[in-house]
Design a protein around this motif. Structure first.
Motif, mmCIF file in Angstrom:
data_model
loop_
_atom_site.group_PDB
_atom_site.id
_atom_site.type_symbol
_atom_site.label_atom_id
_atom_site.label_comp_id
_atom_site.label_asym_id
_atom_site.label_seq_id
_atom_site.Cartn_x
_atom_site.Cartn_y
_atom_site.Cartn_z
ATOM 1 N N SER A 1 0.863 -1.179 0.000
ATOM 2 C CA SER A 1 0.000 0.000 0.000
ATOM 3 C C SER A 1 0.901 1.232 0.000
ATOM 4 C CB SER A 1 -0.893 -0.014 1.245
ATOM 5 O OG SER A 1 -0.113 0.239 2.404
ATOM 6 N N PRO A 2 0.359 2.386 -0.385
ATOM 7 C CA PRO A 2 1.171 3.615 -0.348
ATOM 8 C C PRO A 2 1.759 3.884 1.044
ATOM 9 C CG PRO A 2 -0.843 4.009 -1.584
ATOM 10 C CD PRO A 2 -0.961 2.637 -0.984
ATOM 11 N N GLU A 3 0.985 3.578 2.079
ATOM 12 C CA GLU A 3 1.469 3.783 3.454
ATOM 13 C C GLU A 3 2.642 2.839 3.762
ATOM 14 O OE1 GLU A 3 -0.244 2.548 7.629
ATOM 15 O OE2 GLU A 3 -1.331 4.310 6.877
ATOM 16 N N GLN A 4 2.517 1.579 3.359
ATOM 17 C CA GLN A 4 3.592 0.615 3.585
ATOM 18 C C GLN A 4 4.841 1.003 2.802
ATOM 19 O OE1 GLN A 4 1.432 -2.861 2.341
ATOM 20 N NE2 GLN A 4 0.987 -3.493 4.458
ATOM 21 N N LEU A 5 4.647 1.471 1.585
ATOM 22 C CA LEU A 5 5.780 1.911 0.774
ATOM 23 C C LEU A 5 6.473 3.110 1.421
ATOM 24 C CD1 LEU A 5 7.375 1.425 -1.791
ATOM 25 C CD2 LEU A 5 5.765 2.915 -3.000
ATOM 26 N N SER A 6 5.692 4.013 1.965
ATOM 27 C CA SER A 6 6.260 5.177 2.660
ATOM 28 C C SER A 6 7.040 4.741 3.898
ATOM 29 C CB SER A 6 5.133 6.128 3.057
ATOM 30 O OG SER A 6 5.626 7.179 3.837
ATOM 31 N N GLN A 7 6.465 3.808 4.656
ATOM 32 C CA GLN A 7 7.151 3.286 5.842
ATOM 33 C C GLN A 7 8.450 2.589 5.449
ATOM 34 O OE1 GLN A 7 4.079 0.748 7.416
ATOM 35 N NE2 GLN A 7 3.332 2.301 8.857
ATOM 36 N N LEU A 8 8.400 1.814 4.399
ATOM 37 C CA LEU A 8 9.579 1.086 3.945
ATOM 38 C C LEU A 8 10.670 2.058 3.489
ATOM 39 C CD1 LEU A 8 10.544 -1.802 3.684
ATOM 40 C CD2 LEU A 8 9.604 -1.847 1.380
ATOM 41 N N VAL B 1 2.766 -6.559 5.952
ATOM 42 C CA VAL B 1 2.653 -7.095 4.590
ATOM 43 C C VAL B 1 2.218 -8.556 4.635
ATOM 44 C CG1 VAL B 1 3.976 -7.722 2.515
ATOM 45 C CG2 VAL B 1 4.262 -5.460 3.550
ATOM 46 N N ILE B 2 2.789 -9.330 5.533
ATOM 47 C CA ILE B 2 2.420 -10.743 5.669
ATOM 48 C C ILE B 2 0.955 -10.871 6.076
ATOM 49 C CG2 ILE B 2 2.791 -12.837 7.051
ATOM 50 C CD1 ILE B 2 5.796 -12.030 7.087
ATOM 51 N N GLU B 3 0.505 -10.046 7.021
ATOM 52 C CA GLU B 3 -0.896 -10.085 7.441
ATOM 53 C C GLU B 3 -1.828 -9.718 6.288
ATOM 54 O OE1 GLU B 3 -1.034 -7.455 10.803
ATOM 55 O OE2 GLU B 3 -0.283 -8.984 12.183
ATOM 56 N N THR B 4 -1.429 -8.704 5.499
ATOM 57 C CA THR B 4 -2.243 -8.296 4.347
ATOM 58 C C THR B 4 -2.314 -9.419 3.321
ATOM 59 O OG1 THR B 4 -1.575 -5.995 4.676
ATOM 60 C CG2 THR B 4 -2.463 -6.556 2.518
ATOM 61 N N MET B 5 -1.183 -10.060 3.065
ATOM 62 C CA MET B 5 -1.166 -11.165 2.100
ATOM 63 C C MET B 5 -2.020 -12.334 2.585
ATOM 64 S SD MET B 5 2.841 -11.116 0.958
ATOM 65 C CE MET B 5 2.737 -12.722 0.184
ATOM 66 N N ALA B 6 -1.949 -12.632 3.881
ATOM 67 C CA ALA B 6 -2.716 -13.741 4.443
ATOM 68 C C ALA B 6 -4.215 -13.423 4.398
ATOM 69 C CB ALA B 6 -2.286 -14.010 5.877
#
Length: 167
Positions: free
Chosen positions: A69-76, A157-162
């Motif tokens: 997600s854009p938020e995850q990309l920003s965090q990364l 990310v793992i939780e989102t994928m699951a």
């Protein structure tokens, strides 16, 4: 009382030479052990940071990487900047330490360490130690932030994928 940079100079001169030498040997052994521990700590942080950067960039930038997600990309992105800062600050601190050693050795060439302490009382040496300390503290803070945040992003990310995986 002593003068200038070595306020304990007079008291030290009242101590027998044998006791002074024993003290200096213990102090030297402690400094060597302390320096070895600092070197090991810095190497551990550098290797761990380099590994975390390499693995996370490989996982999240490859072709079949999980979608972020854009938020995850920003965090990364923040994580990677923090880990890069860790590498830069620790490397810079170590390089300044090398320069500091060169400075001390060049000032002591062909001189006996007589009189006031030429290292502890030296303003430039105090500034150099302050810069190294600042780099170390901020770099270690970035290291802890980066590792914890990387773990958080990876878990998210793992939780989102699951959650998106069909049963």
């Amino acid at each position: 009382m002593g003068s200038g940079n070595n306020k304990y100079g007079v008291e030290r001169r009242k101590v027998p030479t044998k006791r002074q030498n024993e003290y200096l040997e213990r102090k030297s052994a402690f400094r060597i052990d302390y320096r070895q521990r600092l070197d090991l700590f810095a190497k551990t942080v550098l290797v761990t940071t380099g590994g975390a950067l390499t693995i996370s960039m490989t996982l999240f930038l490859k072709e079949d990487a999980p979608s972020l997600s854009p938020e995850q990309l920003s965090q990364l992105t923040q994580v990677w900047f923090a880990l890069l800062y860790t590498l830069a600050s620790f490397s810079t601190g170590m390089f300044i330490t090398v320069l500091q050693g060169f400075y001390v050795n060049s000032n002591w060439t062909n001189k006996l360490p007589l009189g006031d302490d030429q290292i502890s009382g030296n303003l430039l040496m105090k500034v150099i130690r302050g810069v190294i300390l600042l780099l170390g503290i901020t770099g270690f803070g970035a290291f802890i932030y980066g590792l914890c945040s990387l773990g958080f992003v990876a878990t998210e990310v793992i939780e989102t994928m699951a959650a998106n995986k069909p049963l």
